[in-house]
Write a protein that holds these residues in place. Structure first.
Motif, PDB file in Angstrom:
ATOM      1  N   LEU A 287       6.480 -37.161  21.696  1.00 58.69           N
ATOM      2  CA  LEU A 287       7.568 -36.652  22.546  1.00 58.69           C
ATOM      3  C   LEU A 287       8.244 -35.433  21.916  1.00 58.69           C
ATOM      4  O   LEU A 287       8.559 -34.458  22.603  1.00 58.69           O
ATOM      5  CB  LEU A 287       8.590 -37.759  22.806  1.00 58.69           C
ATOM      6  CG  LEU A 287       8.110 -38.920  23.675  1.00 58.69           C
ATOM      7  CD1 LEU A 287       9.175 -40.024  23.720  1.00 58.69           C
ATOM      8  CD2 LEU A 287       7.759 -38.443  25.066  1.00 58.69           C
ATOM      9  N   GLY A 288       8.466 -35.485  20.600  1.00 57.27           N
ATOM     10  CA  GLY A 288       9.091 -34.343  19.915  1.00 57.27           C
ATOM     11  C   GLY A 288       8.198 -33.113  19.952  1.00 57.27           C
ATOM     12  O   GLY A 288       8.665 -32.002  20.258  1.00 57.27           O
ATOM     13  N   LEU A 289       6.924 -33.293  19.644  1.00 60.12           N
ATOM     14  CA  LEU A 289       5.996 -32.162  19.680  1.00 60.12           C
ATOM     15  C   LEU A 289       5.767 -31.679  21.115  1.00 60.12           C
ATOM     16  O   LEU A 289       5.417 -30.517  21.330  1.00 60.12           O
ATOM     17  CB  LEU A 289       4.669 -32.538  19.016  1.00 60.12           C
ATOM     18  CG  LEU A 289       4.732 -32.738  17.494  1.00 60.12           C
ATOM     19  CD1 LEU A 289       3.435 -33.358  16.993  1.00 60.12           C
ATOM     20  CD2 LEU A 289       5.019 -31.422  16.796  1.00 60.12           C
ATOM     21  N   GLY A 290       5.991 -32.594  22.068  1.00 54.31           N
ATOM     22  CA  GLY A 290       5.859 -32.217  23.477  1.00 54.31           C
ATOM     23  C   GLY A 290       6.872 -31.168  23.892  1.00 54.31           C
ATOM     24  O   GLY A 290       6.665 -30.461  24.885  1.00 54.31           O
ATOM     25  N   LEU A 291       7.960 -31.051  23.145  1.00 48.60           N
ATOM     26  CA  LEU A 291       8.932 -30.000  23.413  1.00 48.60           C
ATOM     27  C   LEU A 291       8.363 -28.629  23.067  1.00 48.60           C
ATOM     28  O   LEU A 291       8.745 -27.614  23.651  1.00 48.60           O
ATOM     29  CB  LEU A 291      10.226 -30.243  22.628  1.00 48.60           C
ATOM     30  CG  LEU A 291      10.994 -31.526  22.973  1.00 48.60           C
ATOM     31  CD1 LEU A 291      12.155 -31.727  22.010  1.00 48.60           C
ATOM     32  CD2 LEU A 291      11.475 -31.485  24.418  1.00 48.60           C
TER      33      LEU A 291
ATOM     34  N   GLN B  98       4.361 -53.557  11.201  1.00 44.83           N
ATOM     35  CA  GLN B  98       3.691 -52.292  10.892  1.00 44.83           C
ATOM     36  C   GLN B  98       3.180 -51.622  12.165  1.00 44.83           C
ATOM     37  O   GLN B  98       3.271 -50.405  12.321  1.00 44.83           O
ATOM     38  CB  GLN B  98       2.523 -52.525   9.935  1.00 44.83           C
ATOM     39  CG  GLN B  98       2.937 -52.893   8.535  1.00 44.83           C
ATOM     40  CD  GLN B  98       1.730 -53.116   7.649  1.00 44.83           C
ATOM     41  OE1 GLN B  98       0.874 -52.241   7.541  1.00 44.83           O
ATOM     42  NE2 GLN B  98       1.665 -54.275   7.023  1.00 44.83           N
ATOM     43  N   VAL B  99       2.622 -52.427  13.080  1.00 40.56           N
ATOM     44  CA  VAL B  99       2.119 -51.873  14.347  1.00 40.56           C
ATOM     45  C   VAL B  99       3.276 -51.302  15.158  1.00 40.56           C
ATOM     46  O   VAL B  99       3.180 -50.187  15.689  1.00 40.56           O
ATOM     47  CB  VAL B  99       1.342 -52.941  15.149  1.00 40.56           C
ATOM     48  CG1 VAL B  99       1.077 -52.475  16.575  1.00 40.56           C
ATOM     49  CG2 VAL B  99       0.030 -53.278  14.450  1.00 40.56           C
ATOM     50  N   ARG B 100       4.384 -52.033  15.243  1.00 41.45           N
ATOM     51  CA  ARG B 100       5.541 -51.527  16.006  1.00 41.45           C
ATOM     52  C   ARG B 100       6.074 -50.235  15.404  1.00 41.45           C
ATOM     53  O   ARG B 100       6.391 -49.290  16.126  1.00 41.45           O
ATOM     54  CB  ARG B 100       6.642 -52.588  16.059  1.00 41.45           C
ATOM     55  CG  ARG B 100       6.298 -53.783  16.918  1.00 41.45           C
ATOM     56  CD  ARG B 100       7.496 -54.686  17.174  1.00 41.45           C
ATOM     57  NE  ARG B 100       8.329 -54.887  16.013  1.00 41.45           N
ATOM     58  CZ  ARG B 100       8.566 -56.054  15.430  1.00 41.45           C
ATOM     59  NH1 ARG B 100       8.014 -57.134  15.898  1.00 41.45           N
ATOM     60  NH2 ARG B 100       9.366 -56.132  14.381  1.00 41.45           N
ATOM     61  N   LEU B 101       6.164 -50.198  14.067  1.00 36.23           N
ATOM     62  CA  LEU B 101       6.655 -48.999  13.389  1.00 36.23           C
ATOM     63  C   LEU B 101       5.726 -47.812  13.642  1.00 36.23           C
ATOM     64  O   LEU B 101       6.178 -46.714  13.995  1.00 36.23           O
ATOM     65  CB  LEU B 101       6.786 -49.251  11.885  1.00 36.23           C
ATOM     66  CG  LEU B 101       7.191 -48.038  11.047  1.00 36.23           C
ATOM     67  CD1 LEU B 101       8.619 -47.625  11.367  1.00 36.23           C
ATOM     68  CD2 LEU B 101       7.054 -48.355   9.563  1.00 36.23           C
ATOM     69  N   THR B 102       4.427 -48.033  13.479  1.00 39.14           N
ATOM     70  CA  THR B 102       3.458 -46.946  13.653  1.00 39.14           C
ATOM     71  C   THR B 102       3.424 -46.471  15.102  1.00 39.14           C
ATOM     72  O   THR B 102       3.460 -45.260  15.367  1.00 39.14           O
ATOM     73  CB  THR B 102       2.052 -47.396  13.205  1.00 39.14           C
ATOM     74  OG1 THR B 102       2.135 -47.834  11.840  1.00 39.14           O
ATOM     75  CG2 THR B 102       1.046 -46.268  13.323  1.00 39.14           C
ATOM     76  N   ALA B 103       3.367 -47.419  16.037  1.00 37.62           N
ATOM     77  CA  ALA B 103       3.329 -47.037  17.453  1.00 37.62           C
ATOM     78  C   ALA B 103       4.589 -46.264  17.838  1.00 37.62           C
ATOM     79  O   ALA B 103       4.515 -45.213  18.495  1.00 37.62           O
ATOM     80  CB  ALA B 103       3.173 -48.270  18.336  1.00 37.62           C
ATOM     81  N   GLY B 104       5.741 -46.742  17.416  1.00 38.62           N
ATOM     82  CA  GLY B 104       6.996 -46.053  17.729  1.00 38.62           C
ATOM     83  C   GLY B 104       7.050 -44.662  17.122  1.00 38.62           C
ATOM     84  O   GLY B 104       7.485 -43.702  17.766  1.00 38.62           O
ATOM     85  N   ALA B 105       6.600 -44.533  15.863  1.00 38.77           N
ATOM     86  CA  ALA B 105       6.621 -43.225  15.196  1.00 38.77           C
ATOM     87  C   ALA B 105       5.685 -42.237  15.890  1.00 38.77           C
ATOM     88  O   ALA B 105       6.037 -41.064  16.072  1.00 38.77           O
ATOM     89  CB  ALA B 105       6.231 -43.375  13.726  1.00 38.77           C
ATOM     90  N   VAL B 106       4.514 -42.706  16.302  1.00 36.60           N
ATOM     91  CA  VAL B 106       3.558 -41.820  16.973  1.00 36.60           C
ATOM     92  C   VAL B 106       4.092 -41.412  18.350  1.00 36.60           C
ATOM     93  O   VAL B 106       3.968 -40.246  18.751  1.00 36.60           O
ATOM     94  CB  VAL B 106       2.160 -42.467  17.069  1.00 36.60           C
ATOM     95  CG1 VAL B 106       1.220 -41.640  17.936  1.00 36.60           C
ATOM     96  CG2 VAL B 106       1.561 -42.655  15.677  1.00 36.60           C
TER      97      VAL B 106
ATOM     98  N   GLN C  72       2.388 -34.510  24.562  1.00 32.81           N
ATOM     99  CA  GLN C  72       2.837 -35.745  25.205  1.00 32.81           C
ATOM    100  C   GLN C  72       1.688 -36.710  25.453  1.00 32.81           C
ATOM    101  O   GLN C  72       1.893 -37.912  25.614  1.00 32.81           O
ATOM    102  CB  GLN C  72       3.578 -35.425  26.495  1.00 32.81           C
ATOM    103  CG  GLN C  72       4.895 -34.720  26.251  1.00 32.81           C
ATOM    104  CD  GLN C  72       5.597 -34.325  27.530  1.00 32.81           C
ATOM    105  OE1 GLN C  72       5.071 -34.477  28.621  1.00 32.81           O
ATOM    106  NE2 GLN C  72       6.812 -33.810  27.385  1.00 32.81           N
ATOM    107  N   LEU C  73       0.467 -36.192  25.433  1.00 33.86           N
ATOM    108  CA  LEU C  73      -0.709 -37.056  25.587  1.00 33.86           C
ATOM    109  C   LEU C  73      -0.810 -38.044  24.430  1.00 33.86           C
ATOM    110  O   LEU C  73      -1.375 -39.129  24.584  1.00 33.86           O
ATOM    111  CB  LEU C  73      -1.983 -36.219  25.695  1.00 33.86           C
ATOM    112  CG  LEU C  73      -2.112 -35.383  26.970  1.00 33.86           C
ATOM    113  CD1 LEU C  73      -3.349 -34.501  26.902  1.00 33.86           C
ATOM    114  CD2 LEU C  73      -2.170 -36.296  28.181  1.00 33.86           C
ATOM    115  N   LEU C  74      -0.297 -37.674  23.271  1.00 30.12           N
ATOM    116  CA  LEU C  74      -0.281 -38.573  22.123  1.00 30.12           C
ATOM    117  C   LEU C  74       0.525 -39.833  22.466  1.00 30.12           C
ATOM    118  O   LEU C  74       0.071 -40.958  22.227  1.00 30.12           O
ATOM    119  CB  LEU C  74       0.323 -37.849  20.923  1.00 30.12           C
ATOM    120  CG  LEU C  74       0.241 -38.509  19.560  1.00 30.12           C
ATOM    121  CD1 LEU C  74      -1.197 -38.747  19.145  1.00 30.12           C
ATOM    122  CD2 LEU C  74       0.941 -37.624  18.538  1.00 30.12           C
TER     123      LEU C  74
END
Length: 190
Positions: A130-134, A117-125, A140-142
């Protein structure tokens, strides 16, 4: 801080009848499979069990999925004068060695492990950052925040994200009846 005594899966299996096993995972993880006879006392509620465990004289084996949380639990118990051993590799190593895991009645679906769950959540965030950083570079601070949290987690052997995720409803599919568990523990330790 000294490392707790550690038993591997085969050592613990051969001594299971003489050990009192405490599983410090969330109720959801516990329901997905636990050592025979293990009592579920989630890590975030461990301090409530200390009065029952203090001076009991029983040999305690503390278990989690991989061994990290159980080692931390053993250290917390040692601070209160309660000696305990940890299961090296946790329930994962137990199952890999072919030892039986019990599942409570009605536990139809297997929950996702906290580590997963931690890996999934960390990867999704991170991907969201990165996507919103576009759209705007500040997003990207997220991703940077998650990276910093992962480094902090590794250095301190704690996980704030796991602590937050453990509070979600799917990680507590049934209320953890700590009072009933502590009463059962007190009966075993007599």
């Amino acid at each position: 801080m000294n490392s707790p005594v550690a038993l591997d899966a085969d050592q613990a299996h051969s001594r299971l009848g003489e050990l009192t096993v405490i599983d410090v995972r969330t109720p959801g993880e516990y329901a997905s499979g636990h050592l025979p006879g293990a009592l579920n006392i989630p890590m975030d509620r461990l301090d409530r069990a200390v009065p029952v465990l203090t001076g009991a004289g029983a040999e305690l084996l503390v278990v989690c999925r991989s061994g990290a949380r159980s080692a931390n639990a053993c250290a917390r118990l040692a601070e209160h004068g309660v000696p305990a051993a940890t299961l090296t590799g946790g329930t994962g190593a137990w199952a890999e060695r072919g030892h039986e895991l019990h599942r409570p009645a009605g536990a139809a679906r297997t929950g996702m492990s906290m580590e997963r769950q931690v890996r999934l959540t960390a990867g999704a965030v991170v991907l969201a950052g990165l996507g919103l950083g576009l759209l705007h570079p500040a997003w990207q601070l997220l991703s940077a925040g998650v990276a910093g949290g992962l480094v902090f987690s590794a250095l301190t052997d704690t996980c704030g994200m796991a602590a937050l995720l453990s509070k979600l409803p799917h990680n507590r599919p049934r209320p953890a009846d700590l009072d009933a568990t502590l009463a059962a523990l007190a009966r075993r330790l007599r």
